[in-house]
Design an enzyme around this catalytic site. Structure first.
Site, PDB file in Angstrom:
ATOM      1  N   TYR A 101       0.401  -0.638  -0.056  1.00  0.00           N
ATOM      2  CA  TYR A 101       0.472  -0.094  -0.093  1.00  0.00           C
ATOM      3  C   TYR A 101       0.655   0.852   0.295  1.00  0.00           C
ATOM      4  O   TYR A 101       0.848   1.816  -0.973  1.00  0.00           O
ATOM      5  CB  TYR A 101      -1.196   0.251   1.341  1.00  0.00           C
ATOM      6  CG  TYR A 101      -1.816   1.805   1.383  1.00  0.00           C
ATOM      7  CD1 TYR A 101      -2.066   1.603   0.236  1.00  0.00           C
ATOM      8  CD2 TYR A 101      -1.326   1.681   2.196  1.00  0.00           C
ATOM      9  CE1 TYR A 101      -4.157   3.303   0.560  1.00  0.00           C
ATOM     10  CE2 TYR A 101      -2.208   2.697   2.541  1.00  0.00           C
ATOM     11  CZ  TYR A 101      -3.392   3.323   1.259  1.00  0.00           C
ATOM     12  OH  TYR A 101      -4.144   4.914   1.849  1.00  0.00           O
ATOM     13  N   LYS A 105       1.100   4.428  -2.918  1.00  0.00           N
ATOM     14  CA  LYS A 105       0.669   5.501  -2.497  1.00  0.00           C
ATOM     15  C   LYS A 105       2.546   6.556  -2.906  1.00  0.00           C
ATOM     16  O   LYS A 105       1.613   7.847  -3.299  1.00  0.00           O
ATOM     17  CB  LYS A 105       0.651   5.767  -1.137  1.00  0.00           C
ATOM     18  CG  LYS A 105      -1.178   6.218  -0.796  1.00  0.00           C
ATOM     19  CD  LYS A 105      -1.668   6.652  -1.707  1.00  0.00           C
ATOM     20  CE  LYS A 105      -3.243   5.939  -1.187  1.00  0.00           C
ATOM     21  NZ  LYS A 105      -4.682   7.301  -1.810  1.00  0.00           N
ATOM     22  N   ASN A 130      -5.031   7.939   9.621  1.00  0.00           N
ATOM     23  CA  ASN A 130      -6.079   7.512  10.209  1.00  0.00           C
ATOM     24  C   ASN A 130      -7.754   8.520  10.181  1.00  0.00           C
ATOM     25  O   ASN A 130      -6.753   9.369  10.540  1.00  0.00           O
ATOM     26  CB  ASN A 130      -6.381   6.176  10.604  1.00  0.00           C
ATOM     27  CG  ASN A 130      -5.572   4.808  10.734  1.00  0.00           C
ATOM     28  OD1 ASN A 130      -5.182   4.989   9.545  1.00  0.00           O
ATOM     29  ND2 ASN A 130      -4.989   4.619  11.680  1.00  0.00           N
ATOM     30  N   PRO A 275     -51.246  27.093  35.273  1.00  0.00           N
ATOM     31  CA  PRO A 275     -51.898  28.453  35.349  1.00  0.00           C
ATOM     32  C   PRO A 275     -52.377  28.705  36.804  1.00  0.00           C
ATOM     33  O   PRO A 275     -53.104  28.065  37.526  1.00  0.00           O
ATOM     34  CB  PRO A 275     -53.081  28.375  34.696  1.00  0.00           C
ATOM     35  CG  PRO A 275     -53.058  27.727  33.584  1.00  0.00           C
ATOM     36  CD  PRO A 275     -52.397  26.408  34.432  1.00  0.00           C
ATOM     37  N   GLY A 276     -51.944  29.899  37.584  1.00  0.00           N
ATOM     38  CA  GLY A 276     -51.936  30.165  39.114  1.00  0.00           C
ATOM     39  C   GLY A 276     -51.389  29.577  39.705  1.00  0.00           C
ATOM     40  O   GLY A 276     -51.239  30.284  40.726  1.00  0.00           O
TER      41      GLY A 276
END
Length: 370
Positions: A101, A105, A130, A275-276
């Site tokens: 490899y 390259k 990597n 509410p309240g």
């Protein structure tokens, strides 16, 4: 610009294509299914070529030559003959190694350097380590991808060489460098940010992400590598794990739900008041909070301990505002509207039942109001 990307549907190519298109370029993709005629046509009209295709895990060793050397030779010949333009090449740090490899390259690098010398066009050679990031293929692209995939699914991982040191680069950093280098007129050998970690530490780190998620936490992402790795891990969550039911502490007044905690940036929760209803009526020695009303309307009142004056803030979904709750102030929030009052609350430290730093007291309603 019209830009050729070889290996356009591969891991690096896919990220690069999206980035180039976002930048307004027309991408001419070359993949395994692209015919030689179409490839030639693309190369002859290109303003630049990103050659990121390559073979790294072939079934036969000869494929290193056909996939890495011969393809590069064909591209360089076509460009030199008809369209000498800048070339960006995704090589590998293994180009310094004596293996099939790495040799392939290195040969491809030599071909492109010769092309640059003969054509006068800039050639940018990246010797990449990597890569990791979203969209990788588990059990193929990298140990990062495989570990993320398995841990996100609760599978047991195997670390066969725990002390092996990986050199990693995040795919977004590579793509950013590719695009930054696009208009450079001299040949370069650019660097990208890299990170080194053993396989053992990598596995433990990703496992820690899962533990933090299960505790509704967020890891400390001030370190760039941790931030990139955590984002990568999250990208491999399966559909069924993208939803996490939360524990809602409910009563007749409404509910209180912890959303997430961080080790050093506090906790975020969602409070619902009917509410309240008035909720709170306490103070903190050192904790401080921020309230944001996102639905409904109400009043937040504060009173400095040992004083009578009340500070009031009318809050509403019509205007999102952050209300600071400093330490030492008794405070409450009252729903003065006709629907549920929903408040997002941030506190500077996660709740600790053994040291709650929360003391009951009442905001005197009949005191002087300012």
């Amino acid at each position: 610009m019209d830009i050729v990307v070889t290996g356009a549907n591969g891991f690096l190519g896919r990220h690069l294509v999206h980035a180039l298109e976002r930048a307004g370029h027309l991408v001419l993709p070359i993949t395994r299914s692209t015919s030689s005629v179409e490839r030639s046509s693309y190369l002859r009209r290109a303003d630049a070529v990103y050659h990121v295709a390559g073979v790294n895990r072939p079934e036969r060793v000869e494929e290193f030559t056909t996939g890495n050397v011969d393809l590069t030779e064909a591209i360089a010949t076509e460009l030199l003959s008809y369209n000498p333009v800048p070339v960006f090449f995704a090589s590998s740090i293994q180009a310094t190694q004596d293996n099939p490899y790495g040799n392939s390259k290195r040969e491809a690098e030599d071909i492109l350097r010769l092309y640059g010398q003969r054509s006068g066009a800039p050639v940018h050679i990246y010797r990449l380590p990597n890569l990791f990031g979203k969209w990788g293929r588990p059990f193929y692209n990298s140990a990062v991808t495989t570990f993320c995939y398995q841990i996100a699914r609760g599978e047991e991982i195997t670390v066969t060489h725990p002390n092996h040191v990986l050199t990693l680069a995040h795919v977004d950093d590579v793509v950013a460098s590719f695009i930054e280098t696009l208009h450079k007129t001299e040949s370069t050998n650019p660097d990208v940010p890299t990170h080194q970690i053993t396989l053992f530490d990598l596995a433990r780190m990703i496992e820690s992400f899962e533990a933090v998620r299960m505790a509704r936490g967020v890891p400390d992402v001030s370190d760039p590598f941790t931030k990139k790795l955590y984002s990568t891990y999250l990208s491999y969550l399966p559909k069924e794990r993208m939803v996490t039911p939360l524990l809602m502490h409910q009563d007749v007044r409404g509910s209180f739900t912890e959303l997430f905690k961080t080790p050093d940036r506090g906790q975020v929760s969602v409070n619902v008041a009917k509410p309240g209803i008035t909720k709170g009526e306490h103070w903190h020695e050192s904790k401080h909070e921020q309230f944001i009303v996102v639905s409904g309307e109400g009043v937040i009142r504060l009173r400095l301990m040992d004083q009578d004056q009340i500070i009031s803030f009318h809050v509403s979904e019509e205007q999102l505002e952050v209300i600071e709750i400093p330490p030492g102030y008794v405070h409450h929030i009252e729903n003065t509207g006709v629907k549920d009052l929903v408040t997002v609350m941030w506190v500077n430290e996660p709740f600790d039942a053994s040291q709650p730093d929360t003391y009951r007291a009442t905001v005197a309603q009949d005191a002087e109001v300012s």
